[in-house]
Design an enzyme around this catalytic site. Structure first.
Site, PDB file in Angstrom:
ATOM      1  N   LYS A   1       3.134  12.115  12.969  1.00 21.70           N
ATOM      2  CA  LYS A   1       4.396  11.376  13.127  1.00 21.70           C
ATOM      3  C   LYS A   1       5.116  11.277  11.767  1.00 21.70           C
ATOM      4  O   LYS A   1       4.546  11.638  10.728  1.00 21.70           O
ATOM      5  CB  LYS A   1       4.108   9.990  13.696  1.00 21.70           C
ATOM      6  CG  LYS A   1       3.191   9.159  12.830  1.00 21.70           C
ATOM      7  CD  LYS A   1       2.817   7.860  13.506  1.00 21.70           C
ATOM      8  CE  LYS A   1       1.911   7.035  12.607  1.00 21.70           C
ATOM      9  NZ  LYS A   1       1.814   5.650  12.976  1.00 21.70           N
TER      10      LYS A   1
ATOM     11  N   TYR B   1      18.110   0.920 -17.062  1.00 19.18           N
ATOM     12  CA  TYR B   1      18.828  -0.238 -16.519  1.00 19.18           C
ATOM     13  C   TYR B   1      18.101  -1.528 -16.878  1.00 19.18           C
ATOM     14  O   TYR B   1      16.884  -1.619 -16.746  1.00 19.18           O
ATOM     15  CB  TYR B   1      18.926  -0.134 -14.996  1.00 19.18           C
ATOM     16  CG  TYR B   1      19.940   0.855 -14.514  1.00 19.18           C
ATOM     17  CD1 TYR B   1      21.303   0.679 -14.768  1.00 19.18           C
ATOM     18  CD2 TYR B   1      19.554   1.970 -13.802  1.00 19.18           C
ATOM     19  CE1 TYR B   1      22.237   1.595 -14.314  1.00 19.18           C
ATOM     20  CE2 TYR B   1      20.477   2.891 -13.336  1.00 19.18           C
ATOM     21  CZ  TYR B   1      21.822   2.699 -13.596  1.00 19.18           C
ATOM     22  OH  TYR B   1      22.740   3.591 -13.159  1.00 19.18           O
TER      23      TYR B   1
HETATM   24  C1  LIG Z   1      -1.768   4.708  17.117  1.00 19.14           C
HETATM   25  C2  LIG Z   1      -2.144   5.395  15.849  1.00 19.14           C
HETATM   26  N1  LIG Z   1      -3.233   6.174  15.837  1.00 19.14           N
HETATM   27  C3  LIG Z   1      -3.630   6.813  14.727  1.00 19.14           C
HETATM   28  C4  LIG Z   1      -2.930   6.686  13.528  1.00 19.14           C
HETATM   29  C5  LIG Z   1      -3.431   7.378  12.288  1.00 19.14           C
HETATM   30  O1  LIG Z   1      -3.806   6.448  11.306  1.00 19.14           O
HETATM   31  P1  LIG Z   1      -4.240   6.896   9.842  1.00 19.14           P
HETATM   32  O2  LIG Z   1      -3.046   7.531   9.222  1.00 19.14           O
HETATM   33  O3  LIG Z   1      -4.589   5.630   9.146  1.00 19.14           O
HETATM   34  O4  LIG Z   1      -5.357   7.840  10.005  1.00 19.14           O
HETATM   35  C6  LIG Z   1      -1.806   5.874  13.499  1.00 19.14           C
HETATM   36  C7  LIG Z   1      -1.076   5.688  12.244  1.00 19.14           C
HETATM   37  O5  LIG Z   1      -0.598   4.661  11.877  1.00 19.14           O
HETATM   38  C8  LIG Z   1      -1.393   5.213  14.692  1.00 19.14           C
HETATM   39  O6  LIG Z   1      -0.319   4.425  14.710  1.00 19.14           O
END
Ligand SMILES: Cc1ncc(COP(=O)(O)O)c(C=O)c1O
Length: 356
Positions: A35, A253
């Site tokens: 994602k 800055y």
């Molecule tokens: C529902 C879900 N599963 C798995 C993951 C993977 O987590 P990680 O990046 O900590 O391995 C995430 C990430 O936030 C998630 O939201």
């Protein structure tokens, strides 16, 4: 010719990190979490490197459609599921697995025919209080979904504190999930990266690694390298100016940093407009020609400053590494008071990503 500021994305390193998932969870199927544009590494590049994974997961449907349109045929789950009828139609059209986490989604399913090809992941809120049904309503929701005649119903939950190996909450979450889904038939999924490394009882039918695929440690006290991971993103820029500073002169800055002696100052073409953290404090390490030098003053939109006093040979256009091999993004995150997730996800579109 590479632009002045760019990131390289090491696809074989992703494959290496996927093999580490297999080392820790040899029995499980792997749903790789890509994602947020592959945690900022580039959705399609990352998906290409994960062609041997059992499934891909994204948060939103547009990311999933992008993957399908690019020709990815693997099982593909959308972790937030659908929010309206049109999105539900798209799940069927594009053959996507839907996470079902709220009662509004159940109502949409009940009002739709032709769901026989749809795979669902019924999500339990086992204590994170984010997405998912409470254990007390789980059985009723499962019955309602069963009546919708879908292809299959799987179960998942998400761990809130798995990165803290001493926190009893993780075992409580695993136990609540196991107890709640026990009466029903379906594949189960609990573990994120921290679960995969630290909590054996979270390794059920499917694991869902995200962060570790990118070579980053989920634990504050361990680096990705110590866990046998390889960093995937290398963030580079160049020195674009070098000047001498007199004692008492201020940098950047707000003039928050003042030279206490005559010194050599280097300006590097990267700033928060590229996603480098503005809150990185003075002293944050930067590699100039492979050697550590400290950041000084405030990070600007397009540039940051470093102390080159001990780099008399450094010159304009020399290569600078902001993070990657030899300088873990986890270390920069600590210096900036944040987590590595936000740094890699925060790289902006003006930084060209070059696949290696
Ligand atoms: C529902 C879900 N599963 C798995 C993951 C993977 O987590 P990680 O990046 O900590 O391995 C995430 C990430 O936030 C998630 O939201």
């Amino acid at each position: 010719m590479n632009p002045v500021t760019y990131a390289t994305i090491d696809l074989p390193a992703i494959q290496h990190n996927l093999s580490r998932v297999r080392d820790y969870a040899p029995e499980a199927q792997i749903m790789t979490v890509i994602k947020a544009d592959g945690y900022g590494h580039g959705l399609l590049s990352v998906a290409k490197a994960l062609i041997t994974a059992d499934a891909l997961a994204v948060a939103r449907i547009d990311e999933a459609i992008r993957l399908r349109k690019a020709g990815f045929k693997q099982r593909l789950a959308v972790l937030e599921g659908f929010i309206n009828r049109e999105e539900l139609d798209a799940f069927i059209l594009y053959d996507l697995d839907a996470v079902v986490h709220c009662v509004e989604q159940v109502a949409l399913l009940e009002n739709k025919n032709g769901l026989h090809s749809l795979s669902l992941w019924l999500k339990l809120d086992s204590g994170m209080n984010r997405l998912g049904f409470k254990a007390t309503e789980f059985a009723t929701i499962f019955q309602r979904l069963t009546a919708c005649v879908v292809a299959n119903i799987n179960f998942m939950t998400h761990l809130a504190n798995a990165d803290d190996e001493s926190d009893p909450k993780t075992l409580e979450q695993i136990s609540l999930f196991t107890k709640t889904v026990k009466p029903f038939k379906g594949a189960c999924s609990i573990a994120n990266s921290a679960g995969i490394f630290a909590w054996k009882s979270s390794l059920s039918d499917w694991v869902r690694p995200g962060l570790m695929l990118y070579g980053i440690s989920p634990f504050e006290e361990k680096t990705g390298q110590q866990l046998g991971l390889k960093p995937v993103m290398q963030l580079y820029s160049h020195l674009v100016s070098i000047k001498e500073l007199q004692k008492g002169e201020a940098v950047g800055y707000g003039g928050t940093w003042v030279a206490d002696k005559t010194m050599r100052l280097g300006i590097i073409a990267i700033g928060y407009g590229d996603g480098y953290p503005r809150h990185a404090k003075a002293g944050t390490p930067v590699l100039v020609n492979g050697q550590r030098v400290p950041l000084i003053g405030r990070v600007s939109m397009d540039t940051l400053a470093v102390d080159l006093s001990f780099q008399s040979h450094a010159k304009v256009y020399d290569l600078v590494t902001l993070w990657g091999d030899g300088l873990a993004v986890e270390e920069i995150a600590v210096c900036a008071g944040t987590i590595a997730y936000t740094l890699v996800c925060g790289i902006t579109s003006r930084v060209m990503k070059i696949e290696m």
